[in-house]
Design an enzyme around this catalytic site. Structure first.
Site: not given
Length: 217
Positions: A56, A82-84
């Protein structure tokens, strides 16, 4: 090679998940927009359906805001990744979130140098975008190969997640080079099972079986 479904369409994800071949899911703001649903709601539904990691993505541009968004997204489920973005701010946030024990996926990677930085920041996954490089006449698979060599040279734990997959051939090539994961749209994953000779062979078998007049059940 692990297979992730690149989609926020819960019906399409469910169909593939039922095959037992799905190892995770990736989403992004564009896929959330396409789903037409609330990000928290649809991501929670996907996380409940899939055992593996579900990426996400944060939408903030500064590290402190990325950290706040990332921690909020991580509250959705234990399998959130967690997508960054692969920016200095994104790498800064990645270093902190990774040190806190969160899974992280650094996305929009287009060079081996960027991938090296992501590994140094402790990323769980690096997402090089194959198709978008192909679009500008750069072989995206060369990037996968370069990252594989660098990561193997230094025993980095970061997994190569081949992204922006456009075809079944992309999946094959990523596997040959040694990508740890490939994320692809549902239609591409399903297309991997198709072959004209398989269809032709089955047609012949069914015709011959009908001639026997037999039943198995």
């Amino acid at each position: 090679m692990k297979f992730f479904v690149d989609s926020a369409d819960v019906d399409a994800i469910a169909e593939l998940n039922d095959t037992g071949l799905v190892d995770g899911v990736t989403t992004n703001p564009s896929l959330i927009m396409k789903s037409g649903r609330d990000i928290i709601e649809v991501t929670k539904e996907i996380c409940d359906m899939v055992d593996g990691p579900v990426s996400a993505e944060v939408v903030a541009m500064e590290a402190d805001a990325m950290l706040a968004e990332g921690r909020k997204l991580a509250e959705i489920a234990d399998n959130i990744c967690i997508k960054l973005p692969l920016t200095l701010e994104g790498l800064k946030a990645c270093k902190v979130l990774s040190s806190e024990g969160f899974k992280t996926n650094v996305t929009l990677c287009f060079s081996a140098n960027q991938a090296l930085l992501a590994a140094k920041a402790g990323a769980t996954y690096i997402s090089p975008f194959i198709g978008r490089l192909d679009d500008i006449n750069i072989d995206g698979m060369d990037l996968i190969g370069d990252i594989r060599t660098i990561y193997d040279n230094y025993d980095f734990d970061t997994q190569i997640l081949a992204a922006s997959i456009r075809s079944a051939n992309h999946m094959k090539d990523a596997a040959l080079i040694g990508a740890d994961v490939a994320t692809a749209p549902p239609n591409v994953i399903k297309a991997m099972a198709n072959h004209v000779l398989t269809d032709k062979g089955l047609e012949g078998f069914m015709k011959d079986w009908a001639k026997t007049g037999q039943k198995i059940l």
